[in-house]
Design an enzyme around this catalytic site. Structure first.
Site, PDB file in Angstrom:
ATOM      1  N   ASP A  74       0.965  -1.240   0.143  1.00  0.00           N
ATOM      2  CA  ASP A  74       0.169   0.114   0.057  1.00  0.00           C
ATOM      3  C   ASP A  74       0.986   1.307  -0.093  1.00  0.00           C
ATOM      4  O   ASP A  74       2.195   1.209   0.188  1.00  0.00           O
ATOM      5  CB  ASP A  74      -0.916   0.147   1.121  1.00  0.00           C
ATOM      6  CG  ASP A  74      -0.167  -0.453   2.524  1.00  0.00           C
ATOM      7  OD1 ASP A  74       0.922  -0.394   2.811  1.00  0.00           O
ATOM      8  OD2 ASP A  74      -1.182  -0.974   3.403  1.00  0.00           O
ATOM      9  N   ASP A 143      -7.606  -3.277  14.011  1.00  0.00           N
ATOM     10  CA  ASP A 143      -9.102  -3.572  13.820  1.00  0.00           C
ATOM     11  C   ASP A 143      -8.987  -4.583  12.881  1.00  0.00           C
ATOM     12  O   ASP A 143      -9.975  -5.059  12.231  1.00  0.00           O
ATOM     13  CB  ASP A 143     -10.032  -2.351  13.294  1.00  0.00           C
ATOM     14  CG  ASP A 143      -9.082  -1.915  11.986  1.00  0.00           C
ATOM     15  OD1 ASP A 143      -8.176  -2.471  11.584  1.00  0.00           O
ATOM     16  OD2 ASP A 143      -9.759  -0.779  11.356  1.00  0.00           O
ATOM     17  N   HIS A 145      -7.550  -5.300  10.161  1.00  0.00           N
ATOM     18  CA  HIS A 145      -7.213  -4.840   8.469  1.00  0.00           C
ATOM     19  C   HIS A 145      -5.837  -5.489   8.091  1.00  0.00           C
ATOM     20  O   HIS A 145      -5.013  -5.328   8.807  1.00  0.00           O
ATOM     21  CB  HIS A 145      -7.408  -3.350   7.963  1.00  0.00           C
ATOM     22  CG  HIS A 145      -6.446  -2.442   8.623  1.00  0.00           C
ATOM     23  ND1 HIS A 145      -6.671  -1.406   9.671  1.00  0.00           N
ATOM     24  CD2 HIS A 145      -5.054  -2.453   8.394  1.00  0.00           C
ATOM     25  CE1 HIS A 145      -5.484  -0.831   9.717  1.00  0.00           C
ATOM     26  NE2 HIS A 145      -4.557  -1.335   8.941  1.00  0.00           N
ATOM     27  N   GLU A 150      -9.788  -2.019   5.023  1.00  0.00           N
ATOM     28  CA  GLU A 150     -10.458  -1.971   6.445  1.00  0.00           C
ATOM     29  C   GLU A 150     -11.754  -2.678   6.555  1.00  0.00           C
ATOM     30  O   GLU A 150     -12.128  -3.272   5.720  1.00  0.00           O
ATOM     31  CB  GLU A 150     -10.773  -0.241   6.330  1.00  0.00           C
ATOM     32  CG  GLU A 150      -9.714   0.614   6.376  1.00  0.00           C
ATOM     33  CD  GLU A 150      -8.936   0.903   7.555  1.00  0.00           C
ATOM     34  OE1 GLU A 150      -9.026   0.087   8.545  1.00  0.00           O
ATOM     35  OE2 GLU A 150      -8.249   1.712   7.617  1.00  0.00           O
TER      36      GLU A 150
HETATM   37  C1  GLP Z   1      -1.051   0.277   8.400  1.00  0.00           C
HETATM   38  C2  GLP Z   1      -0.566  -0.462   6.962  1.00  0.00           C
HETATM   39  C3  GLP Z   1      -0.812  -1.967   7.317  1.00  0.00           C
HETATM   40  C4  GLP Z   1      -0.015  -2.318   8.687  1.00  0.00           C
HETATM   41  C5  GLP Z   1      -0.628  -1.694   9.874  1.00  0.00           C
HETATM   42  C6  GLP Z   1      -0.075  -2.108  11.133  1.00  0.00           C
HETATM   43  O1  GLP Z   1      -2.443   0.251   8.535  1.00  0.00           O
HETATM   44  N1  GLP Z   1      -1.292  -0.148   6.078  1.00  0.00           N
HETATM   45  O2  GLP Z   1      -0.405  -2.779   6.390  1.00  0.00           O
HETATM   46  O3  GLP Z   1      -0.280  -3.691   9.022  1.00  0.00           O
HETATM   47  O4  GLP Z   1      -0.493  -0.268   9.722  1.00  0.00           O
HETATM   48  O5  GLP Z   1       0.915  -1.068  11.312  1.00  0.00           O
HETATM   49  P1  GLP Z   1       1.944  -1.820  12.774  1.00  0.00           P
HETATM   50  O6  GLP Z   1       2.833  -2.723  12.158  1.00  0.00           O
HETATM   51  O7  GLP Z   1       2.918  -0.541  12.775  1.00  0.00           O
HETATM   52  O8  GLP Z   1       1.163  -2.168  13.801  1.00  0.00           O
END
Ligand code: GLP
Length: 287
Positions: A74, A143, A145, A150
């Protein structure tokens, strides 16, 4: 689906990055320029230590990324590519600048493309052109995702523009001086189906704040409200989590998955790490 439980974030990262998984999968694949290893990659704090361990292995000469092609999950829309918080910057700072990957082997969605829908189509077409993704690494949001899919995202979704959930925007203020106004509200993201098309999917889940999501994913049904749960339908899905993330699981669920790993190690051997269906060799006493 396999659930691998390790003590903490560092041990999770060692499992994914250093002691084997990604490195072994690349080595087993023996990629060449005509047959590259295609790797899907996430951003976020979850994979950072994994990337550090892969960099260390590269420096020790134990893995090469010369014939590895990557696709990132992303990217924010409208954030300049060189902004310190763009996923482009994140990936170069945390991984690509430190390994021997060819710049043309790196694929990151362009959140500033003049036609965002076209950019998403181009990305999907490029994945297809290289023969699909071999291993997709991922993290999750609290959440549940996966990428920026989402709650409520279609489980058959492909790469597209997404509006971020308020919870995700709030979670991401930590990267933007705590200022909600500075957090991009739109992103380009691969779809759930784009991830699930990969031949293997590995999700890193650490921390007590992700325990509810892990519980939903492991002990409940497939649901668009917890998009990571789509991994239940994947033939080669694996979650690597820490003890904190298991806090909402039943004790018997934790024991069950630990016993599976124990049997796997005892009978088949940790050397056969592509154990999700492929056994390379049996131990001598088993032959
Ligand atoms: C963002 C990214 C996700 C990632 C998430 C969790 O939302 N788009 O791909 O998994 O953050 O991030 P973290 O690993 O910092 O908890």
């Amino acid at each position: 689906m396999r659930l691998i439980i390790r003590q903490d974030y560092d041990e999770v990262s060692t499992y994914v990055g250093k002691s084997n998984y990604v490195k072994e999968r690349i080595s087993q694949f023996a990629p060449t320029p005509d047959r590259p290893f295609v790797l899907g990659l996430p951003t976020g704090s979850s994979p950072v230590a994994t990337y550090q361990k892969l960099i260390a292995l590269y420096r020790e000469g134990q893995v090469s990324f010369e014939n590895v092609v990557t696709f990132n999950m992303d990217e924010y829309v409208g954030l300049p590519r060189d902004h310190p918080e763009s996923y482009h910057s994140f990936m170069w700072n945390n991984l690509f600048s430190h390994i021997n990957i060819k710049p043309e082997g790196v694929n990151i969605l362009d959140g500033n493309a003049p036609d965002l829908d076209e950019e998403c189509k181009r990305f999907e077409a490029k994945i297809a052109l290289v023969g699909g993704i071999e291993l997709f690494l991922s993290g999750i949001g609290p959440d549940g995702h996966i990428a920026f899919n989402e709650p409520g995202s279609s489980l058959t979704s492909r790469t597209r523009v997404k509006t971020l959930a308020y919870e995700t925007i709030i979670a991401n203020t930590r990267f933007f001086d705590g200022d909600v106004a500075k957090v991009p509200k739109l992103a380009l993201t691969v779809g759930v189906a784009t991830i699930m098309d990969a031949r293997e999917v590995m999700v890193i889940i650490t921390g007590a704040h992700k325990a509810i999501a892990l519980g939903k994913c492991i002990e409940e049904g497939v649901s668009h409200m917890w998009t990571v749960s789509a991994i239940q339908l994947h033939p080669k899905g694996m979650i690597v989590c820490d003890e904190d993330a298991t806090l909402e699981l039943h004790v018997k669920t934790v024991k069950y998955f630990k016993s599976i790993e124990h049997v796997h190690h005892a009978l088949i051997g940790s050397e056969n790490i592509s154990l999700q269906g492929n056994i390379f060799s049996k131990r001598k006493h088993e032959q």
